[in-house]
Design a protein around this motif. Sequence first.
Motif, PDB file in Angstrom:
ATOM      1  N   GLY A 253       0.807  -1.210   0.000  1.00 13.72           N
ATOM      2  CA  GLY A 253       0.000   0.000   0.000  1.00 13.72           C
ATOM      3  C   GLY A 253       0.841   1.261   0.000  1.00 13.72           C
ATOM      4  N   GLY A 254       0.246   2.345  -0.428  1.00 14.12           N
ATOM      5  CA  GLY A 254       0.950   3.615  -0.448  1.00 14.12           C
ATOM      6  C   GLY A 254      -0.005   4.751  -0.753  1.00 14.12           C
ATOM      7  N   PRO A 255       0.415   5.984  -0.510  1.00 13.24           N
ATOM      8  CA  PRO A 255      -0.449   7.155  -0.762  1.00 13.24           C
ATOM      9  C   PRO A 255      -0.406   7.576  -2.225  1.00 13.24           C
ATOM     10  CG  PRO A 255       1.619   7.869   0.169  1.00 13.24           C
ATOM     11  CD  PRO A 255       1.704   6.373   0.086  1.00 13.24           C
ATOM     12  N   ASP A 256      -0.761   6.666  -3.128  1.00 10.80           N
ATOM     13  CA  ASP A 256      -0.581   6.934  -4.550  1.00 10.80           C
ATOM     14  C   ASP A 256      -1.860   6.785  -5.359  1.00 10.80           C
ATOM     15  OD1 ASP A 256      -0.757   4.232  -4.132  1.00 10.80           O
ATOM     16  OD2 ASP A 256       1.255   3.754  -4.860  1.00 10.80           O
ATOM     17  N   HIS A 257      -3.017   6.766  -4.698  1.00 10.45           N
ATOM     18  CA  HIS A 257      -4.287   6.691  -5.422  1.00 10.45           C
ATOM     19  C   HIS A 257      -4.730   8.090  -5.847  1.00 10.45           C
ATOM     20  CE1 HIS A 257      -5.186   2.413  -4.531  1.00 10.45           C
ATOM     21  NE2 HIS A 257      -4.452   2.640  -3.459  1.00 10.45           N
ATOM     22  N   LEU A 258      -5.790   8.148  -6.632  1.00 15.07           N
ATOM     23  CA  LEU A 258      -6.295   9.437  -7.102  1.00 15.07           C
ATOM     24  C   LEU A 258      -6.683  10.349  -5.945  1.00 15.07           C
ATOM     25  CD1 LEU A 258      -8.497   8.386 -10.168  1.00 15.07           C
ATOM     26  CD2 LEU A 258      -6.525   9.930 -10.214  1.00 15.07           C
ATOM     27  N   ALA A 259      -7.369   9.793  -4.943  1.00 17.57           N
ATOM     28  CA  ALA A 259      -7.792  10.612  -3.813  1.00 17.57           C
ATOM     29  C   ALA A 259      -6.591  11.164  -3.053  1.00 17.57           C
ATOM     30  CB  ALA A 259      -8.677   9.787  -2.879  1.00 17.57           C
ATOM     31  N   HIS A 260      -5.541  10.361  -2.906  1.00 16.41           N
ATOM     32  CA  HIS A 260      -4.333  10.848  -2.227  1.00 16.41           C
ATOM     33  C   HIS A 260      -3.722  12.032  -2.979  1.00 16.41           C
ATOM     34  CE1 HIS A 260      -4.022   6.543  -0.554  1.00 16.41           C
ATOM     35  NE2 HIS A 260      -4.395   7.334   0.428  1.00 16.41           N
ATOM     36  N   ARG A 261      -3.686  11.926  -4.286  1.00 16.43           N
ATOM     37  CA  ARG A 261      -3.070  12.992  -5.080  1.00 16.43           C
ATOM     38  C   ARG A 261      -3.921  14.264  -5.058  1.00 16.43           C
ATOM     39  NH1 ARG A 261       0.942  10.205  -8.411  1.00 16.43           N
ATOM     40  NH2 ARG A 261       0.707   7.981  -8.003  1.00 16.43           N
ATOM     41  N   LEU A 262      -5.231  14.101  -5.023  1.00 18.44           N
ATOM     42  CA  LEU A 262      -6.085  15.281  -4.887  1.00 18.44           C
ATOM     43  C   LEU A 262      -5.891  15.958  -3.545  1.00 18.44           C
ATOM     44  CD1 LEU A 262      -9.411  14.010  -6.521  1.00 18.44           C
ATOM     45  CD2 LEU A 262      -7.731  15.583  -7.494  1.00 18.44           C
ATOM     46  N   ARG A 263      -5.665  15.162  -2.510  1.00 21.79           N
ATOM     47  CA  ARG A 263      -5.379  15.755  -1.199  1.00 21.79           C
ATOM     48  C   ARG A 263      -4.066  16.539  -1.233  1.00 21.79           C
ATOM     49  NH1 ARG A 263      -7.462  13.737   3.384  1.00 21.79           N
ATOM     50  NH2 ARG A 263      -6.431  15.576   4.254  1.00 21.79           N
ATOM     51  N   ARG A 264      -3.094  16.048  -2.008  1.00 22.71           N
ATOM     52  CA  ARG A 264      -1.829  16.768  -2.161  1.00 22.71           C
ATOM     53  C   ARG A 264      -2.032  18.127  -2.807  1.00 22.71           C
ATOM     54  NH1 ARG A 264       3.469  14.746  -0.490  1.00 22.71           N
ATOM     55  NH2 ARG A 264       3.108  12.569   0.098  1.00 22.71           N
ATOM     56  N   LEU A 265      -3.074  18.227  -3.640  1.00 21.92           N
ATOM     57  CA  LEU A 265      -3.367  19.494  -4.309  1.00 21.92           C
ATOM     58  C   LEU A 265      -4.172  20.443  -3.432  1.00 21.92           C
ATOM     59  CD1 LEU A 265      -4.239  18.241  -7.919  1.00 21.92           C
ATOM     60  CD2 LEU A 265      -2.086  19.201  -7.081  1.00 21.92           C
ATOM     61  N   GLY A 266      -4.542  19.980  -2.236  1.00 20.07           N
ATOM     62  CA  GLY A 266      -5.238  20.855  -1.296  1.00 20.07           C
ATOM     63  C   GLY A 266      -6.705  20.574  -1.107  1.00 20.07           C
ATOM     64  N   LEU A 267      -7.268  19.560  -1.763  1.00 18.48           N
ATOM     65  CA  LEU A 267      -8.683  19.259  -1.580  1.00 18.48           C
ATOM     66  C   LEU A 267      -8.922  18.599  -0.230  1.00 18.48           C
ATOM     67  CD1 LEU A 267      -8.747  19.717  -4.728  1.00 18.48           C
ATOM     68  CD2 LEU A 267     -10.578  18.019  -4.754  1.00 18.48           C
ATOM     69  N   THR A 268     -10.065  18.858   0.346  1.00 18.83           N
ATOM     70  CA  THR A 268     -10.458  18.208   1.590  1.00 18.83           C
ATOM     71  C   THR A 268     -10.979  16.801   1.283  1.00 18.83           C
ATOM     72  OG1 THR A 268     -12.713  19.057   1.423  1.00 18.83           O
ATOM     73  CG2 THR A 268     -11.087  20.439   2.576  1.00 18.83           C
ATOM     74  N   PRO A 269     -11.073  15.909   2.281  1.00 18.92           N
ATOM     75  CA  PRO A 269     -11.630  14.574   2.023  1.00 18.92           C
ATOM     76  C   PRO A 269     -13.029  14.603   1.414  1.00 18.92           C
ATOM     77  CG  PRO A 269     -10.472  14.590   4.122  1.00 18.92           C
ATOM     78  CD  PRO A 269     -10.490  16.009   3.643  1.00 18.92           C
ATOM     79  N   PRO A 270     -13.964  15.438   1.920  1.00 17.83           N
ATOM     80  CA  PRO A 270     -15.269  15.491   1.230  1.00 17.83           C
ATOM     81  C   PRO A 270     -15.157  16.018  -0.194  1.00 17.83           C
ATOM     82  CG  PRO A 270     -15.426  16.408   3.443  1.00 17.83           C
ATOM     83  CD  PRO A 270     -13.976  16.253   3.148  1.00 17.83           C
ATOM     84  N   GLY A 271     -14.281  16.999  -0.400  1.00 14.05           N
ATOM     85  CA  GLY A 271     -14.112  17.543  -1.745  1.00 14.05           C
ATOM     86  C   GLY A 271     -13.571  16.517  -2.721  1.00 14.05           C
ATOM     87  N   ALA A 272     -12.610  15.696  -2.264  1.00 10.48           N
ATOM     88  CA  ALA A 272     -12.066  14.652  -3.132  1.00 10.48           C
ATOM     89  C   ALA A 272     -13.122  13.614  -3.461  1.00 10.48           C
ATOM     90  CB  ALA A 272     -10.860  13.992  -2.452  1.00 10.48           C
ATOM     91  N   ALA A 273     -13.944  13.237  -2.478  1.00  5.84           N
ATOM     92  CA  ALA A 273     -14.997  12.253  -2.721  1.00  5.84           C
ATOM     93  C   ALA A 273     -16.026  12.790  -3.717  1.00  5.84           C
ATOM     94  CB  ALA A 273     -15.677  11.872  -1.405  1.00  5.84           C
ATOM     95  N   VAL A 274     -16.402  14.055  -3.587  1.00  2.32           N
ATOM     96  CA  VAL A 274     -17.389  14.642  -4.503  1.00  2.32           C
ATOM     97  C   VAL A 274     -16.828  14.752  -5.913  1.00  2.32           C
ATOM     98  CG1 VAL A 274     -18.670  16.748  -5.036  1.00  2.32           C
ATOM     99  CG2 VAL A 274     -18.619  15.887  -2.696  1.00  2.32           C
ATOM    100  N   LEU A 275     -15.576  15.223  -6.038  1.00  2.00           N
ATOM    101  CA  LEU A 275     -14.979  15.387  -7.365  1.00  2.00           C
ATOM    102  C   LEU A 275     -14.845  14.041  -8.073  1.00  2.00           C
ATOM    103  CD1 LEU A 275     -13.649  17.052  -9.555  1.00  2.00           C
ATOM    104  CD2 LEU A 275     -11.486  16.875  -8.297  1.00  2.00           C
TER     105      LEU A 275
END
Length: 347
Positions: A253-275
Amino acid sequence: MLYGIAAATSALLLAAFLAALFRLPALRLGIVDRRRQRPLPLLGGAGVALTTCLVVAAWEWAGVAPLGSEIRRLLIAAGAVALLGLVADVRRVKARFLLGGTAVAAACVVPYGETGFLFGVPAIGWIVVVSLGFKALDHADALAGTVGVVTAFGVGVCAAAEMMDELAVLLSVLAAALTGFLMHNWPPARIGLGSCGSLFIGFVLASSAVMTRAGHPPAASAGVLYALTALVTADVLLVVVSRRLAGRPLLRGGPDHLAHRLRRLGLTPPGAAVLLGVLAFSGVLVGVLVHMGWVSRSSAYWVGVGALIVVLASLRIKVYGPRRQPSFPRRGPVGTSTRLASTQVRG
C-alpha cells in the motif's frame, strides 16, 4: 415501480441501522483499519451485503418479485466473495487468495451461453479487476460508497433498458443500501466498508454489467463496460504504473491513489470524494447513453482517452518520499565499531 421504491427505502433504512449497530462490536472485536490516524471499524460492508441479500430475498419469499436462476446465482457468488472479504478483515489474507476466490466466483456467474467461452474468460478477468479496484478505493472515506451508488444507478438503467427487471431491482437495492451506509461513512467516517463490503460491491456491479451487455457485439460491449467503471480502472492503472516507475512492490500500500493525489493538491476529504464521484458519473453517463444507442460507440472510447489523460497528469504529482538508505556501523582505526553518542549539556 412501487415495488422498487419500497425495496430501496427498506434497504436504505436497514443499511443505516446496521452500520450504526455493527460499529461497537467491530471496535470491541478489533475488526478495524489500523492504517489510518484512528482505528476505523470495518463491519459497515457486512451491513451493506447483508441488507442487499436480505431485502431481495425477503421480497422473493413474499412472492412479490420472484428471482430468476441467474440472480440467485449472482447473489450466492457475491455472498461468497463478501465472506472471503470478511475473513480478510478479521485476519490477514494474502492477495492471491482474494484474487483466486473472486475469479472462481466470477466464473460461476458469467453467462457463457451468450458470451461464449472466448469472451467469457476476459469477462472473468474484468470482474476480478473491478472487484479489487473497489477494494482499493476503500482507502478514503465515502469514496467507494459514492462511486458505488453512481455506478449502481447506471448499470441499473442499462438493465431496465434490457427488460431485466429483477437485476434492475437488485441494483437499486444496492444503491439504496450504500446510501444508508454513507450516512455513517461520510468524512469523518465512523465506520468503513472493509474488504467484505468493497469486494461485494465491485463484484455485484461488474457481474451485473457483464450480464446486461451479454449478447451485444464484443467491441461495443468492451467500450460500455469500461465507461461504466472508468474511474475504478483508471485508479488501478495509476497505482500500477506509479509503483512500477518508482520500483515499489505492486501489492504494498501507499499514498498513490487518485484521492491521495487530490489531497496533495489541497482538496479536503469530502471535496475529493465529490470530485471523484462527479468524474465517475461522467463515465457512467456516457456508458448508459452508448448502451441505449443515443450516442455513437466512439464516445465510450473518448472516455478511455480522458481517463488516460487523468492518469498521466496524476503521475506528475509526487507522492513518494525519498528512499531510506541503509545505515552501516562505522569502523574505527583498529576495525572495531564506533558508536555515535549524543552530547548532553547538564546544568
